[in-house]
Design a protein around this motif. Structure first.
Motif, PDB file in Angstrom:
ATOM      1  N   ARG A 114       0.856  -1.190   0.000  1.00 51.52           N
ATOM      2  CA  ARG A 114       0.000   0.000   0.000  1.00 51.52           C
ATOM      3  C   ARG A 114       0.885   1.230   0.000  1.00 51.52           C
ATOM      4  NH1 ARG A 114      -4.560  -1.604   4.634  1.00 51.52           N
ATOM      5  NH2 ARG A 114      -4.865  -3.735   3.873  1.00 51.52           N
ATOM      6  N   GLU A 116       1.350   4.161   1.353  1.00 50.61           N
ATOM      7  CA  GLU A 116       0.980   5.009   2.491  1.00 50.61           C
ATOM      8  C   GLU A 116       2.217   5.791   2.920  1.00 50.61           C
ATOM      9  OE1 GLU A 116      -1.911   3.416   5.272  1.00 50.61           O
ATOM     10  OE2 GLU A 116      -1.119   1.429   4.811  1.00 50.61           O
ATOM     11  N   GLY A 121       5.456   1.130  12.255  1.00 56.37           N
ATOM     12  CA  GLY A 121       4.252   0.310  12.195  1.00 56.37           C
ATOM     13  C   GLY A 121       3.420   0.498  10.937  1.00 56.37           C
ATOM     14  N   ARG A 122       3.891   1.318  10.016  1.00 56.86           N
ATOM     15  CA  ARG A 122       3.153   1.523   8.760  1.00 56.86           C
ATOM     16  C   ARG A 122       4.150   1.578   7.616  1.00 56.86           C
ATOM     17  NH1 ARG A 122      -1.842   2.718   7.909  1.00 56.86           N
ATOM     18  NH2 ARG A 122      -2.303   3.421  10.008  1.00 56.86           N
ATOM     19  N   TYR A 123       4.045   0.621   6.729  1.00 53.83           N
ATOM     20  CA  TYR A 123       5.038   0.479   5.662  1.00 53.83           C
ATOM     21  C   TYR A 123       4.326   0.317   4.323  1.00 53.83           C
ATOM     22  CZ  TYR A 123       7.282  -0.520  10.043  1.00 53.83           C
ATOM     23  OH  TYR A 123       7.687  -0.420  11.339  1.00 53.83           O
ATOM     24  N   PHE A 126       4.240  -4.569   3.596  1.00 52.25           N
ATOM     25  CA  PHE A 126       4.133  -5.103   4.948  1.00 52.25           C
ATOM     26  C   PHE A 126       3.596  -6.519   4.831  1.00 52.25           C
ATOM     27  CE2 PHE A 126      -0.505  -4.797   5.442  1.00 52.25           C
ATOM     28  CZ  PHE A 126      -0.826  -3.921   4.425  1.00 52.25           C
ATOM     29  N   GLN A 128       1.100  -9.740   6.235  1.00 54.72           N
ATOM     30  CA  GLN A 128      -0.090 -10.121   6.999  1.00 54.72           C
ATOM     31  C   GLN A 128      -0.196 -11.629   7.088  1.00 54.72           C
ATOM     32  OE1 GLN A 128      -3.489  -8.466   4.935  1.00 54.72           O
ATOM     33  NE2 GLN A 128      -3.484  -6.599   6.165  1.00 54.72           N
ATOM     34  N   ARG A 260     -14.480   0.015  10.069  1.00 57.35           N
ATOM     35  CA  ARG A 260     -13.478  -0.596   9.201  1.00 57.35           C
ATOM     36  C   ARG A 260     -13.403   0.125   7.847  1.00 57.35           C
ATOM     37  NH1 ARG A 260     -10.174  -2.337  10.234  1.00 57.35           N
ATOM     38  NH2 ARG A 260      -9.849  -4.006   8.786  1.00 57.35           N
ATOM     39  N   THR A 282      -3.640  -0.776  15.712  1.00 55.46           N
ATOM     40  CA  THR A 282      -4.432  -1.962  15.403  1.00 55.46           C
ATOM     41  C   THR A 282      -3.519  -3.095  14.945  1.00 55.46           C
ATOM     42  OG1 THR A 282      -6.244  -0.537  14.720  1.00 55.46           O
ATOM     43  CG2 THR A 282      -6.382  -2.839  14.072  1.00 55.46           C
ATOM     44  N   VAL A 283      -3.535  -4.202  15.667  1.00 53.95           N
ATOM     45  CA  VAL A 283      -2.650  -5.310  15.294  1.00 53.95           C
ATOM     46  C   VAL A 283      -3.384  -6.397  14.524  1.00 53.95           C
ATOM     47  CG1 VAL A 283      -0.956  -4.897  17.111  1.00 53.95           C
ATOM     48  CG2 VAL A 283      -2.912  -6.406  17.569  1.00 53.95           C
ATOM     49  N   CYS A 284      -4.706  -6.418  14.633  1.00 59.28           N
ATOM     50  CA  CYS A 284      -5.468  -7.472  13.966  1.00 59.28           C
ATOM     51  C   CYS A 284      -6.887  -6.948  13.774  1.00 59.28           C
ATOM     52  CB  CYS A 284      -5.479  -8.720  14.849  1.00 59.28           C
ATOM     53  SG  CYS A 284      -6.525 -10.059  14.235  1.00 59.28           S
ATOM     54  N   ALA A 285      -7.432  -7.144  12.584  1.00 59.22           N
ATOM     55  CA  ALA A 285      -8.745  -6.574  12.323  1.00 59.22           C
ATOM     56  C   ALA A 285      -9.508  -7.459  11.353  1.00 59.22           C
ATOM     57  CB  ALA A 285      -8.591  -5.183  11.722  1.00 59.22           C
ATOM     58  N   ALA A 307      -7.267 -10.142   9.397  1.00 65.35           N
ATOM     59  CA  ALA A 307      -5.851 -10.123   9.033  1.00 65.35           C
ATOM     60  C   ALA A 307      -5.081  -9.456  10.151  1.00 65.35           C
ATOM     61  CB  ALA A 307      -5.641  -9.370   7.724  1.00 65.35           C
ATOM     62  N   MET A 308      -3.889  -9.987  10.425  1.00 63.59           N
ATOM     63  CA  MET A 308      -3.041  -9.336  11.424  1.00 63.59           C
ATOM     64  C   MET A 308      -1.762  -8.850  10.756  1.00 63.59           C
ATOM     65  SD  MET A 308      -1.938 -12.547  13.788  1.00 63.59           S
ATOM     66  CE  MET A 308      -3.298 -13.672  13.693  1.00 63.59           C
ATOM     67  N   GLY A 309      -1.244  -7.758  11.247  1.00 66.26           N
ATOM     68  CA  GLY A 309      -0.028  -7.181  10.682  1.00 66.26           C
ATOM     69  C   GLY A 309       1.186  -7.752  11.399  1.00 66.26           C
ATOM     70  N   ARG A 312       3.692  -5.167  13.043  1.00 72.39           N
ATOM     71  CA  ARG A 312       3.219  -4.572  14.310  1.00 72.39           C
ATOM     72  C   ARG A 312       3.311  -5.571  15.451  1.00 72.39           C
ATOM     73  NH1 ARG A 312      -1.937  -0.859  12.228  1.00 72.39           N
ATOM     74  NH2 ARG A 312      -0.743   0.142  10.564  1.00 72.39           N
TER      75      ARG A 312
END
Ligand code: ATP
Ligand code: MG
Length: 429
Positions: A114, A116, A121-123, A126, A128, A260, A282-285, A307-309, A312
């Motif tokens: 993505r 971003e 914690g944001r790449y 990344f 999942q 979401r 958020t580690v898992c959503a 999905a979990m990151g 993170r």
């Protein structure tokens, strides 16, 4: 180094010193999923762009501004997958494995892309681990997904640092009614909304609920509540989920603003959040997406997933210092040999030992070297024991066995007895 020879911003190397923790995390999750009866599926990393537009929704952050889209040599528009659900649904439809109501409990792991703004914690690339269940529509399976993650946090030692947030978006009918009411309310307060929310009000009004803008948040205080619009079916489903979480003793907080980012959710949505990682909490959503398969051209098929990151969660293990000691040691035994004859004998001996102890982590010294230098390498490797083959040992057909950590004298072990001896002193993973 010139910029063109550097990695792309937000796309990271995972270096050898980091991979043991990644592998520990991944193998812990894989074992858990095996034990609950989930099967792994592997999809391609690139798909037709249309797939993501159709499934994720045109007016989402991902499709509007985060996708890595390019034209391939045939002129097709392709996209590096930003998430796994779309490709997983495509795959089950393409192979007909959810037809006739067949239940599928699937999981996958891999990189997602993505565009971003990179930060902790944001790449942009990344990773999942995701999971999708098809053809089960009850709250029992939603509960199982959450129970499984709860167990995972327990095994990883991070349970106290995460919190479960829960909401129900209702069926598409009840969500439609709620959307109307929300639009009516927000339209009446149009001037007080931030610009983004004004735009979303037209394109994807539910997303106004998770605005970070304080003025818009103030307007939302008196907005209609989703919970008041749930129909009986959605309400019963949500109660069923909560009853199961209560039965297992999993605490949760209801968050009516949890909607979401993706278009396709219905009924259950949840996030596991932490305050240990700063802004990227958020580690898992995940959630339920009963309409998605049909929207993508299949027969009506209920679905639920999350999905979990991995980045993170690995960061959390590091931050909370939940790193098992044994994962950093990667060598059990280090074999040193002095002189060519000993080297040849050492190689053959090592292979015999490996035949008998396939899980033993045995490293044979490479690059020769003096007694001192080989010993230094043995020590640095982290090995528990050094094996020594010099002139004396060769003459006696024995090997010197020297504990490198803690007590114990060096002993001589006959070549034939070496594997059996090692089996008694090295606990094999
Ligand atoms: P966020 O609100 O943090 O942007 P999201 O709602 O976009 O997350 P999902 O699409 O639900 O995230 O992805 C599931 C999980 O994947 C997230 O909870 C997070 O742990 C992880 N994740 C998502 N985007 C990234 C990213 N750019 N870098 C690292 N991890 C990410
Ligand atoms: Mg996002």
């Amino acid at each position: 180094m010139s910029k063109s020879l550097q990695a792309i911003r937000g796309m990271n190397d995972i270096l050898p010193e980091q991979t043991p923790l990644w592998r520990y995390f991944e193998s812990t999750v894989a074992r858990l999923l095996d034990n609950y009866g989930y099967k792994q599926i592997r999809m391609p990393i690139v798909e037709f762009t249309e797939l993501f537009k159709r499934s994720i929704g045109e007016v989402t952050d991902i499709v509007e501004k985060e996708m890595y889209t390019f034209e391939d040599r045939n002129g097709d528009s392709l996209t590096l997958r930003p998430e796994g659900t779309a490709a997983c649904v495509r795959a089950v439809l393409e192979h007909g494995i959810t037809g006739g109501g067949q239940v599928q409990k699937l999981w996958y792991i891999g990189p997602m892309f993505r565009h971003e703004r990179p930060q902790k914690g944001r790449y942009r690339q990344f990773h999942q681990i995701g999971l999708e269940v098809f053809n089960l529509d009850g709250p029992d399976i939603d509960a199982e997904l959450i129970i499984m993650t709860w167990r995972l946090w327990g095994e990883l030692g991070i349970r106290d640092a995460v919190k479960l947030e829960l909401n129900s978006l209702g069926t598409s009918e009840s969500r439609g009614r709620y959307r109307e009411a929300l639009v009516e309310y927000l339209s009446a307060h149009h001037d007080k909304l931030d610009e983004d929310s004004q735009r979303r009000l037209k394109t994807n009004p539910l997303r106004v609920l998770d605005t970070k803008n304080a003025d818009t948040q103030a307007v939302l205080v008196d907005a209609p509540k989703m919970a008041d619009y749930l129909d009986d079916e959605s309400r019963a489903h949500f109660e069923g989920l909560k009853a199961r979480l209560d039965a297992v003793g999993i605490p949760y907080v209801l968050n009516p603003k949890l909607v979401r980012g993706l278009d396709y959710y219905s009924k259950t949505v949840f996030e596991w959040v932490t305050d240990k990682l700063g802004a990227q909490g958020t580690v898992c959503a995940g959630g339920r997406y009963d309409g998605l398969v049909e929207q993508m051209g299949g027969k009506p098929t209920p679905g639920v997933g999350f999905a979990m990151g991995i980045e993170r969660l690995v960061l959390m293990l590091e931050t909370l210092e939940q790193i098992p000691a044994e994962i950093s040691r990667q060598v059990d035994v280090y074999l040193c040999a002095f002189g060519e004859e000993a080297e040849l004998a050492g190689l053959a001996l090592a292979e015999r030992v490996r035949d008998q102890l396939p899980n033993l982590r045995l490293q044979v010294n490479a690059g020769a070297g003096s007694f001192k230098s080989q010993f230094k390498k043995a020590d640095k490797s982290g090995a528990l024991y050094a094996l020594i083959l010099g002139d004396d040992e060769m003459a006696g057909q024995v090997v010197g066995f020297k504990p490198l950590r803690g007590q114990g004298e060096q002993q001589s072990i006959a070549w034939d007895a070496l594997a059996a001896h090692l089996a008694t002193c090295v606990v094999q993973g």
